[in-house]
Design an enzyme around this catalytic site. Structure first.
Site, PDB file in Angstrom:
ATOM      1  N   PHE A 164       0.696  -1.220  -0.244  1.00  0.00           N
ATOM      2  CA  PHE A 164       0.069   0.055  -0.051  1.00  0.00           C
ATOM      3  C   PHE A 164       0.953   1.374  -0.102  1.00  0.00           C
ATOM      4  O   PHE A 164       1.815   1.319   0.868  1.00  0.00           O
ATOM      5  CB  PHE A 164      -1.007  -0.064   1.259  1.00  0.00           C
ATOM      6  CG  PHE A 164      -2.043  -0.920   1.354  1.00  0.00           C
ATOM      7  CD1 PHE A 164      -3.245  -0.476   0.811  1.00  0.00           C
ATOM      8  CD2 PHE A 164      -1.854  -2.028   1.551  1.00  0.00           C
ATOM      9  CE1 PHE A 164      -4.435  -1.501   0.799  1.00  0.00           C
ATOM     10  CE2 PHE A 164      -2.858  -3.309   1.802  1.00  0.00           C
ATOM     11  CZ  PHE A 164      -4.184  -2.723   1.276  1.00  0.00           C
ATOM     12  N   ASP A 165       0.472   2.103  -0.951  1.00  0.00           N
ATOM     13  CA  ASP A 165       0.815   3.528  -0.715  1.00  0.00           C
ATOM     14  C   ASP A 165       0.032   4.064   0.448  1.00  0.00           C
ATOM     15  O   ASP A 165      -0.901   3.537   0.769  1.00  0.00           O
ATOM     16  CB  ASP A 165       0.426   4.248  -1.986  1.00  0.00           C
ATOM     17  CG  ASP A 165       0.533   5.721  -1.482  1.00  0.00           C
ATOM     18  OD1 ASP A 165       1.718   6.316  -1.460  1.00  0.00           O
ATOM     19  OD2 ASP A 165      -0.486   6.374  -1.620  1.00  0.00           O
ATOM     20  N   VAL A 166       0.799   4.881   1.031  1.00  0.00           N
ATOM     21  CA  VAL A 166      -0.056   5.458   2.581  1.00  0.00           C
ATOM     22  C   VAL A 166      -0.740   6.780   2.310  1.00  0.00           C
ATOM     23  O   VAL A 166      -1.845   6.969   2.460  1.00  0.00           O
ATOM     24  CB  VAL A 166       0.912   5.296   3.827  1.00  0.00           C
ATOM     25  CG1 VAL A 166       0.373   5.748   4.862  1.00  0.00           C
ATOM     26  CG2 VAL A 166       1.358   4.017   3.938  1.00  0.00           C
TER      27      VAL A 166
ATOM     28  N   THR B  42      -3.545   7.510  -0.111  1.00  0.00           N
ATOM     29  CA  THR B  42      -4.318   6.046  -0.201  1.00  0.00           C
ATOM     30  C   THR B  42      -5.027   5.770   1.059  1.00  0.00           C
ATOM     31  O   THR B  42      -6.317   5.717   1.051  1.00  0.00           O
ATOM     32  CB  THR B  42      -3.392   4.990  -0.868  1.00  0.00           C
ATOM     33  OG1 THR B  42      -2.725   5.501  -1.787  1.00  0.00           O
ATOM     34  CG2 THR B  42      -4.133   3.716  -1.186  1.00  0.00           C
TER      35      THR B  42
END
Length: 262
Positions: free
Chosen positions: A18-20, A23
């Site tokens: 995951f991009d944080v 996102t």
């Protein structure tokens, strides 16, 4: 919500990366609110070039400086990137002189950067991530500093409760997405730490520029675009060039898709 046809199921992947910021975290709201409450931007007149009702001009201007700094100084930690971008934006628009502010720019820039762990998570984030952790190993691949992300994940902070099994950040890697090294790092460590091959990794992100253009170029054929209807990371004709397997508008929708698979 649009699902791009694929022969793969979401459960055929074992690890989600995951991009944080963008996102899981509403970085546009966080950046805009922190800038507009800072001494050099709080009193901008409505006629100023950086003012718009939705903050688009301000966010685009900030993102331009952020990208430039990340590209020129890939080893610079994200806290310093934020501070330098703040300083550059102040200098570009002559805000210290124009607004007659006496506050020290360097201190204001540091204070702005320090707000990052407090930027708000999207309402669906924590619960959806907990649901996804029941079927997949979750790891972060983030353009931030490990210490700042750890703080955001700690008690009483916006991402508390997100069950990441590992955190891979730009300061560890020595570069920022969309650099290929970030995706090479993800591939290497997913294999070493979890025994997961590249073909079993599903990358989930909001930014077309930072994630859904470079990920396929580095062999991650399918991903999930979390289309938050943002203005950062989606400009420049990227929609026609980015590749992904699924599009959702929230992480809740992604968790619902996973749960619906038999």
């Amino acid at each position: 919500m649009t699902h791009v046809p694929s022969s793969r199921t979401l459960k055929s992947f074992t690890l989600m990366s995951f991009d944080v910021y963008g996102t899981l975290v509403d970085w546009e709201r966080g950046i805009k609110e922190a800038l507009l409450s800072s001494p050099h931007f709080s009193l901008l007149p409505s006629s100023h070039a950086l003012q718009s009702q939705d903050g688009t001009a301000l966010l685009h201007a900030f993102e331009r400086h952020e990208r430039r700094i990340q590209s020129a100084q890939p080893a610079l930690d994200y806290t310093s990137v934020l501070a330098e971008a703040y300083t550059a934006l102040v200098s570009e628009h002559g805000l210290k002189e124009a607004e007659g502010r006496k506050e020290d720019v360097e201190e204001a820039a540091k204070a702005f950067a320090a707000t990052q762990p407090h930027w708000p998570a999207f309402p669906d984030t924590v619960d959806a991530m907990k649901r996804l952790s029941k079927t997949h190993t979750l790891v972060a691949l983030s353009n931030t500093a490990r210490g700042m992300l750890a703080q955001a994940l700690s008690s009483d902070h916006p991402l508390h409760g997100v069950p990441f099994a590992a955190i891979y950040t730009a300061d560890q890697i020595g570069s920022y997405k969309p650099d290929a090294r970030n995706f090479e790092y993800l591939e290497k460590h997913a294999k070493e730490e979890f025994g997961v091959e590249k073909g079993k990794i599903l990358h989930v992100a909001q930014s077309l520029f930072h994630d859904h253009m470079p990920a396929p170029e580095n062999g991650f054929e399918l991903g999930v675009w979390v289309d938050r209807s943002g203005v950062m990371g989606e400009q420049g004709g990227y929609r026609s060039r980015a590749k992904y397997g699924w599009r959702v508008e929230t992480l809740k929708q992604l968790a619902d898709l996973v749960d619906a698979e038999t």
